[in-house]
Motif scaffolding. Sequence first.
Motif, PDB file in Angstrom:
ATOM      1  N   ASN A 175       0.834  -1.296  -0.068  1.00 42.80           N
ATOM      2  CA  ASN A 175      -0.072   0.170  -0.085  1.00 42.80           C
ATOM      3  C   ASN A 175       0.902   1.171   0.080  1.00 42.80           C
ATOM      4  OD1 ASN A 175      -2.313  -1.367   0.158  1.00 42.80           O
ATOM      5  ND2 ASN A 175      -1.845  -1.756   2.203  1.00 42.80           N
ATOM      6  N   ILE A 176       0.716   2.195  -0.819  1.00 42.50           N
ATOM      7  CA  ILE A 176       1.350   3.524  -0.809  1.00 42.50           C
ATOM      8  C   ILE A 176       0.322   4.667  -0.756  1.00 42.50           C
ATOM      9  CG2 ILE A 176       1.027   3.389  -3.593  1.00 42.50           C
ATOM     10  CD1 ILE A 176       3.711   4.844  -3.587  1.00 42.50           C
ATOM     11  N   VAL A 177       0.694   5.824   0.109  1.00 46.69           N
ATOM     12  CA  VAL A 177       0.143   6.716   0.427  1.00 46.69           C
ATOM     13  C   VAL A 177       1.037   8.184  -0.038  1.00 46.69           C
ATOM     14  CG1 VAL A 177      -0.927   8.191   2.289  1.00 46.69           C
ATOM     15  CG2 VAL A 177      -0.923   5.748   2.150  1.00 46.69           C
ATOM     16  N   ALA A 178       0.191   9.098  -0.707  1.00 49.11           N
ATOM     17  CA  ALA A 178       1.145  10.200  -1.379  1.00 49.11           C
ATOM     18  C   ALA A 178      -0.062  11.234  -1.692  1.00 49.11           C
ATOM     19  CB  ALA A 178       1.825  10.087  -2.165  1.00 49.11           C
ATOM     20  N   PRO A 179       0.040  12.496  -1.255  1.00 50.88           N
ATOM     21  CA  PRO A 179      -1.240  13.453  -1.736  1.00 50.88           C
ATOM     22  C   PRO A 179      -0.951  13.837  -3.468  1.00 50.88           C
ATOM     23  CG  PRO A 179       0.806  14.624  -1.059  1.00 50.88           C
ATOM     24  CD  PRO A 179       1.388  13.169  -0.669  1.00 50.88           C
ATOM     25  N   ARG A 180      -2.319  14.172  -3.813  1.00 50.64           N
ATOM     26  CA  ARG A 180      -2.367  14.475  -5.192  1.00 50.64           C
ATOM     27  C   ARG A 180      -1.571  15.586  -5.567  1.00 50.64           C
ATOM     28  NH1 ARG A 180      -6.606  12.100  -8.055  1.00 50.64           N
ATOM     29  NH2 ARG A 180      -7.716  10.612  -6.703  1.00 50.64           N
ATOM     30  N   THR A 181      -1.395  16.594  -4.640  1.00 47.85           N
ATOM     31  CA  THR A 181      -0.657  17.907  -5.156  1.00 47.85           C
ATOM     32  C   THR A 181       0.433  18.367  -3.680  1.00 47.85           C
ATOM     33  OG1 THR A 181      -2.433  19.582  -4.106  1.00 47.85           O
ATOM     34  CG2 THR A 181      -2.318  18.793  -6.606  1.00 47.85           C
ATOM     35  N   HIS A 182       1.305  18.877  -3.826  1.00 43.30           N
ATOM     36  CA  HIS A 182       2.220  19.494  -3.033  1.00 43.30           C
ATOM     37  C   HIS A 182       2.560  20.824  -3.474  1.00 43.30           C
ATOM     38  CE1 HIS A 182       5.130  19.225   0.372  1.00 43.30           C
ATOM     39  NE2 HIS A 182       6.108  19.653  -0.598  1.00 43.30           N
ATOM     40  N   GLY A 187      13.199  28.601  -3.717  1.00 41.29           N
ATOM     41  CA  GLY A 187      14.347  28.985  -2.880  1.00 41.29           C
ATOM     42  C   GLY A 187      14.454  28.256  -1.402  1.00 41.29           C
ATOM     43  N   SER A 188      13.528  27.451  -1.065  1.00 40.04           N
ATOM     44  CA  SER A 188      13.448  26.845   0.071  1.00 40.04           C
ATOM     45  C   SER A 188      13.707  25.289  -0.371  1.00 40.04           C
ATOM     46  CB  SER A 188      12.169  27.038   0.712  1.00 40.04           C
ATOM     47  OG  SER A 188      11.018  26.405   0.211  1.00 40.04           O
ATOM     48  N   SER A 189      14.050  24.371   0.534  1.00 41.49           N
ATOM     49  CA  SER A 189      13.872  23.008   0.388  1.00 41.49           C
ATOM     50  C   SER A 189      12.275  22.267   0.895  1.00 41.49           C
ATOM     51  CB  SER A 189      14.867  22.139   1.285  1.00 41.49           C
ATOM     52  OG  SER A 189      16.258  22.612   0.937  1.00 41.49           O
ATOM     53  N   THR A 190      12.061  21.552  -0.034  1.00 39.17           N
ATOM     54  CA  THR A 190      10.749  20.960   0.246  1.00 39.17           C
ATOM     55  C   THR A 190      10.655  19.403   0.525  1.00 39.17           C
ATOM     56  OG1 THR A 190       8.465  21.002  -0.216  1.00 39.17           O
ATOM     57  CG2 THR A 190      10.178  20.776  -1.985  1.00 39.17           C
ATOM     58  N   LEU A 191       9.808  18.907   1.249  1.00 36.28           N
ATOM     59  CA  LEU A 191       9.872  17.334   1.341  1.00 36.28           C
ATOM     60  C   LEU A 191       8.223  16.873   0.685  1.00 36.28           C
ATOM     61  CD1 LEU A 191      11.098  15.061   2.630  1.00 36.28           C
ATOM     62  CD2 LEU A 191       9.367  15.110   4.456  1.00 36.28           C
ATOM     63  N   VAL A 192       8.687  16.138  -0.454  1.00 34.01           N
ATOM     64  CA  VAL A 192       7.298  15.684  -0.918  1.00 34.01           C
ATOM     65  C   VAL A 192       6.989  14.406  -0.441  1.00 34.01           C
ATOM     66  CG1 VAL A 192       6.399  15.109  -3.499  1.00 34.01           C
ATOM     67  CG2 VAL A 192       8.199  16.724  -3.251  1.00 34.01           C
ATOM     68  N   PRO A 193       5.896  14.244   0.046  1.00 31.40           N
ATOM     69  CA  PRO A 193       5.704  12.998   1.161  1.00 31.40           C
ATOM     70  C   PRO A 193       5.166  11.790   0.162  1.00 31.40           C
ATOM     71  CG  PRO A 193       3.754  14.605   1.258  1.00 31.40           C
ATOM     72  CD  PRO A 193       4.894  15.167   0.276  1.00 31.40           C
ATOM     73  N   CYS A 194       5.646  10.764   0.667  1.00 33.54           N
ATOM     74  CA  CYS A 194       5.299   9.347  -0.069  1.00 33.54           C
ATOM     75  C   CYS A 194       5.914   8.212   0.993  1.00 33.54           C
ATOM     76  CB  CYS A 194       5.993   9.078  -1.513  1.00 33.54           C
ATOM     77  SG  CYS A 194       5.393   7.660  -2.016  1.00 33.54           S
ATOM     78  N   SER A 195       4.675   7.644   1.416  1.00 33.52           N
ATOM     79  CA  SER A 195       4.984   6.524   2.457  1.00 33.52           C
ATOM     80  C   SER A 195       4.358   5.300   1.805  1.00 33.52           C
ATOM     81  CB  SER A 195       4.667   6.685   3.907  1.00 33.52           C
ATOM     82  OG  SER A 195       3.116   7.129   3.646  1.00 33.52           O
ATOM     83  N   PHE A 196       4.739   4.059   2.413  1.00 34.55           N
ATOM     84  CA  PHE A 196       4.427   2.785   1.981  1.00 34.55           C
ATOM     85  C   PHE A 196       4.309   1.793   3.098  1.00 34.55           C
ATOM     86  CE2 PHE A 196       8.673   2.686   1.411  1.00 34.55           C
ATOM     87  CZ  PHE A 196       9.166   1.276   1.643  1.00 34.55           C
ATOM     88  N   THR A 197       3.397   0.764   3.040  1.00 39.42           N
ATOM     89  CA  THR A 197       3.335  -0.323   4.159  1.00 39.42           C
ATOM     90  C   THR A 197       3.238  -1.492   3.252  1.00 39.42           C
ATOM     91  OG1 THR A 197       0.939  -0.201   4.091  1.00 39.42           O
ATOM     92  CG2 THR A 197       2.225   1.232   5.758  1.00 39.42           C
ATOM     93  N   VAL A 198       3.401  -2.715   4.168  1.00 39.54           N
ATOM     94  CA  VAL A 198       3.276  -4.121   3.574  1.00 39.54           C
ATOM     95  C   VAL A 198       2.749  -4.664   4.613  1.00 39.54           C
ATOM     96  CG1 VAL A 198       5.286  -4.172   2.074  1.00 39.54           C
ATOM     97  CG2 VAL A 198       5.626  -4.827   4.466  1.00 39.54           C
ATOM     98  N   ASP A 199       2.002  -5.716   4.229  1.00 43.77           N
ATOM     99  CA  ASP A 199       0.980  -6.463   5.386  1.00 43.77           C
ATOM    100  C   ASP A 199       1.597  -7.478   6.096  1.00 43.77           C
ATOM    101  OD1 ASP A 199       1.350  -8.472   3.330  1.00 43.77           O
ATOM    102  OD2 ASP A 199      -0.674  -8.827   2.927  1.00 43.77           O
ATOM    103  N   SER A 200       3.127  -7.831   5.766  1.00 41.53           N
ATOM    104  CA  SER A 200       3.772  -8.649   6.633  1.00 41.53           C
ATOM    105  C   SER A 200       4.991  -7.990   6.926  1.00 41.53           C
ATOM    106  CB  SER A 200       3.964  -9.998   5.792  1.00 41.53           C
ATOM    107  OG  SER A 200       2.693 -10.520   5.375  1.00 41.53           O
ATOM    108  N   PRO A 201       4.870  -6.833   7.780  1.00 37.85           N
ATOM    109  CA  PRO A 201       6.206  -6.385   8.234  1.00 37.85           C
ATOM    110  C   PRO A 201       7.140  -7.207   9.111  1.00 37.85           C
ATOM    111  CG  PRO A 201       4.444  -5.729   9.568  1.00 37.85           C
ATOM    112  CD  PRO A 201       3.852  -6.329   8.596  1.00 37.85           C
ATOM    113  N   PRO A 202       8.452  -7.106   9.447  1.00 38.17           N
ATOM    114  CA  PRO A 202       8.791  -5.865   8.794  1.00 38.17           C
ATOM    115  C   PRO A 202       9.365  -5.862   7.245  1.00 38.17           C
ATOM    116  CG  PRO A 202      10.558  -7.224  10.075  1.00 38.17           C
ATOM    117  CD  PRO A 202       9.289  -7.692  10.238  1.00 38.17           C
ATOM    118  N   ILE A 203       9.668  -4.866   6.815  1.00 37.67           N
ATOM    119  CA  ILE A 203      10.082  -4.765   5.328  1.00 37.67           C
ATOM    120  C   ILE A 203      11.561  -5.130   5.230  1.00 37.67           C
ATOM    121  CG2 ILE A 203      10.595  -3.057   3.532  1.00 37.67           C
ATOM    122  CD1 ILE A 203       8.352  -1.215   4.938  1.00 37.67           C
TER     123      ILE A 203
END
Length: 819
Positions: free
Chosen positions: A20-27, A32-48
């Motif tokens: 499963n992967i989670v990320a926003p549609r827009t960011h 002139g700044s630094s930005t963090l574009v979010p993207c996270s994921f999970t698996v059903d049998s952790p740990p990865i």
Amino acid sequence: MKVSGIFFLLLLHRSCSALNIVAPRTHNALIGSSTLVPCSFTVDSPPINPQFLAILWLYGEKELVRYDNKEKSALPGVSIDEGVASQGNASLTIHNVTIVDQGTYKCVIIYSPNRKVKEIQLNSQAPPKVKLLEKVLLKNRDNHLLCLITSFYPKDITVTWLRNGLTLDGFELGTLQMDTDGTYMINSSITIFSKHNQDHAIISCQVDHVTLPEPIQDAFTVQYGEEPKITMFSSHVGQNELFVCQVNDFYPEAVQITWLMDGKRMEPPRKNASSTFNKWDHFLIPGNHKRNMNVSCVVEHETLESPLIKTLTVADEKNSLNLILAFIATIFVSVLITLISLHFFVYKTKYFQRFQLSPIHILGGWNGETDQKMTMCCTASNCSKEIQVTWIVEEDNGVKLKVTDHQSDEEAGKLLNGGYTVRTNQSERDGLYNAVTVLTFTPNASKHCNMKATCSVLSGRRTKEKTYKWSFNVSRPRLSAPIKFSVDSFGDIVCSVALEKFYPKNIQTIWSCGAGNYQELDNIKSKTFLNHSENTFICQSECQVPQHLFRNPGFRVRVMWTHPSLVQPDSQEVSAKDLPWSPVVGEIIVPSLVHGTEARLQCEVRGYYPNNLQVRWLRTESGKSELYEVCPSDKYKVPEMETTQEPDKTYTSTSSLIVSVSAITEQGAEFICQVTHPSLERPLDKRTGVLTVKGKPAVQNIFQDGKYIVLEVDSFYTQNPLVTWGKADKEFGPYKRIEEKSIQSNTTKSSDGSSCLTSKCDTVKATHMVKLVDTYFKATVEHGALKTPEEIFFVRSKGKVYLLSEKEKKELENITTNY
């Protein structure tokens, strides 16, 4: 970039684990700044399990970041946190966001055998800056106010003018313009008729933008200005001409005075009871000028629509009188008139007056030079007895000295280190005495900072004294070094200067900048402190200038300083060409050029600031010196330059040129990377040198010609391929190299400039032609355009030559690899 098929080992993992992967549609990201574009994921049998994990970030189809158990790579300016990547956080950091960074990003997660993608739309943004240029009104007239809105992105913006919070109508918006960094700027203006009932009203220019949580504004409380009045006069100072420009009754305080001589630029306020200001400035023309000239004083003020100008004409002068001699002559004339008057009153009217003592005068001008003599003069008249004169000097260090002009040798020796001399001339007429007395000394910083001189005159039993307090201006400010540059945390360029060895302490530094029309800067920091070893002062002054202003080649920064020791202000100017951050161009990286393929040429430019680099690609044809600019086409592609900011705030850029290589056009040609930057007097060129194109050999045919086996190779350039032969009696070798004397080679040219090689091997014996036993052969082709030698396997069976099938060839290669 296609990612399927590049993780072969990952596909060996066959256990099914949901991803499963989670990320926003827009960011949104600020420029002139630094930005963090979010993207996270999970698996059903952790740990990865990192062994089966791969993370990719794509910009469109361009690969930015790759992370797996074999490779970890990222393009300049982007990164992911590898420490948390295996914990389900694949967020992308973009450093120093620019407008060109906006677009569609893809977060690709592979957890074998699953693969998922999320698209994120990145929007680059920049909040506006608002500044009202005029903040003063004139009574009972139309006033034009201007508001500047700069450095915003995207371009949609709302401007509102307010008076005491209520909306004003009738304002205008200027033309939207794009700055060199891609942000936008616009101005808004409004005309307001001022009335007395508008006292203390608040006028605001308000701006709303998508980047702002609430509108921002620049405002001022209505205050009424007064237009300045200008007076100008001149006077002789020794052999020089002194011009004085006096500006009166203006408000607010800020005013600028400029001097012109024949139309060419030559280069401290007091508050009045009426709450307006006065200011004066002066300009000294050295003596011995031989022609008429016009000297103008130009005054600029916030209340003026155009500058005030006053002009005086200086006539041709051939013999200027010395001011000191003229002054002394005047004194003697005054003494003569006094004697005549005394004669009239004493002897004609029998009336006796007490003697008179004039104030102490300073002869000549004082310019602050340490070796210049200071002369004080005092006159006594109408004395009934001979005169005795004593000068009493109280130095700043507490020493008190008495000096006369008739001291003994011993007394004179004691005062020699003090450096004081007194000369008194007396005259007598009709029983009355007159005298002129002069005190001369060389000023010294440690003794005369705030000295006091008293002239004491004794005539009979009567004594009169006059005292003069003098502040010592010991020396002019000196630049310890040219203007220095640094970059602050906001990216602005800090200009700083150090002035030293001056006295007294009161010094004023004024920073201004512009391209032809200088504007005074208000973000100035100055501090002055005492140099105890020399008893003089040091002033350190600095100002901040936005880096984008230096992108204009004509932009200059000026620091001007005024001091009591200076006849006129002194100054120094710098431009972008004085900046210490000039670009350094590296060597052009040229890959192997192979006919019919694409090659990427790269040139890195480091160490420049501000970020206003321009790069052009040029080329010359073989044997010619003319330069031609490379324009994007099907043959040449110029990708967008990649730019990053280093920890020291300087920029590094990589410029690329993609060439569709052809031996006809690139053989013997040369490419030039030309770099232009405001800090450079002229562009910098970096050359590839004369290019050599290779052709990748291709085996076109293998056949039997009688007892010969013939191999044909064509489409190669610059050098002949090396062909070697080997033979084996068994199916899988080993292969024994055939001697060179048994091989014949012939090379011919083709119409496209390439070459063809025919290699014939005659090592086949006649018995082999009729035997039914198969014989195996291997031909090896080596050439500079080939990464590895190319091997061709074939078999002679029943008197004929056959190529081995791909399967047979693969098996044969595996068996003979270690041979």
